[in-house]
Write a protein that holds these residues in place. Structure first.
Motif: not given
Lengths: 115, 110
Positions: B32-41, B84-100
């Motif tokens: 499981l992951y945490w990503y950060k997204q700033e405006p325009g990035a 200050s930003a948008i924070y995304f949680c994501a999960e990874k299943l075996a052999g697949t891309a991330l689900i956000f």
């Protein structure tokens, strides 16, 4: 080390026109992803490549979207013809592989506006 | 199907702790992951946790995982305006891309 490079950063087109996005992944990363991010949403997978092979394109609208990853490095995502609802940010990501941690590294995205 | 849920908005004062929560539905998630997204990035990977761990600490960030409840949280200590930003949680299943998830907008006021 350079990150994932995408171009263009912004694109404005009229509906029914074609458009193409380009992605250069991190050197040595075998896996490449294209994601679609609508406003206020998280990214959603469009297609995943392992080297030059598209291994998951189940979410790609194949009637108008196409992608290629020749030579297993750079990738191009195309829309033809574009529709108003295609306005979004198109993100490219790469990872060393899908096994193990599989952490993905994202480019800055291409913001598409269809008028 | 898979669905990752997050609260949409969190507002804190500078110096306080922030806690962003996430629930996921697939018990077979490996990481499981945490990503950060700033405006325009694009998305910046902040941290991750393997599914057999309960906690991971990385400087000001603490990730807690409750696998029984499929609950993931990110605590940011001494929150700064630059957080200050948008924070995304994501999960990874075996052999697949991330689900956000849809992302949590963190607003930090001075």
């Amino acid at each position: 080390e350079a990150g994932v490079v995408q171009s263009p950063r912004y694109k404005i087109i009229e509906k029914k026109q074609p458009v193409a996005f380009w992605c250069n992944p991190i050197s040595g990363h075998n896996t490449l992803y294209w994601y679609l991010q609508n406003l206020g949403q998280g990214p959603e997978l469009l297609i995943r490549y392992e080297n030059e092979e598209a291994v998951d394109d189940s979410q790609l609208p194949k009637d108008r979207f196409s992608a290629e990853r020749l030579k297993g490095v750079d990738s191009t995502l195309k829309i033809q013809p574009a529709e108003l609802g295609d306005s979004a940010v198109y993100l490219c990501a790469s990872s060393p592989g899908t096994s193990g941690r599989g952490e993905q590294f994202f480019g800055p995205g291409t913001r598409l506006t269809v008028l | 199907g898979e669905d990752v849920e997050q609260s949409l908005f969190l507002s804190v004062r500078e110096g306080d702790s922030s806690v962003i929560n996430c629930t996921y539905t697939d018990s077979s998630s490996t990481y499981l992951y945490w990503y950060k997204q700033e405006p325009g990035a694009g998305l910046q990977l902040l941290t991750y946790i393997f599914s057999n761990m309960d906690m991971k600490q990385d400087q000001r960030l603490t990730v807690l995982l409750n696998k029984k409840d499929k609950h993931l949280s990110l605590r940011i200590a001494d929150t700064q305006t630059g957080d200050s930003a948008i924070y995304f949680c994501a999960e990874k299943l075996a052999g697949t891309a991330l689900i956000f998830g849809k992302g949590t907008t963190l607003s930090v006021s001075s």
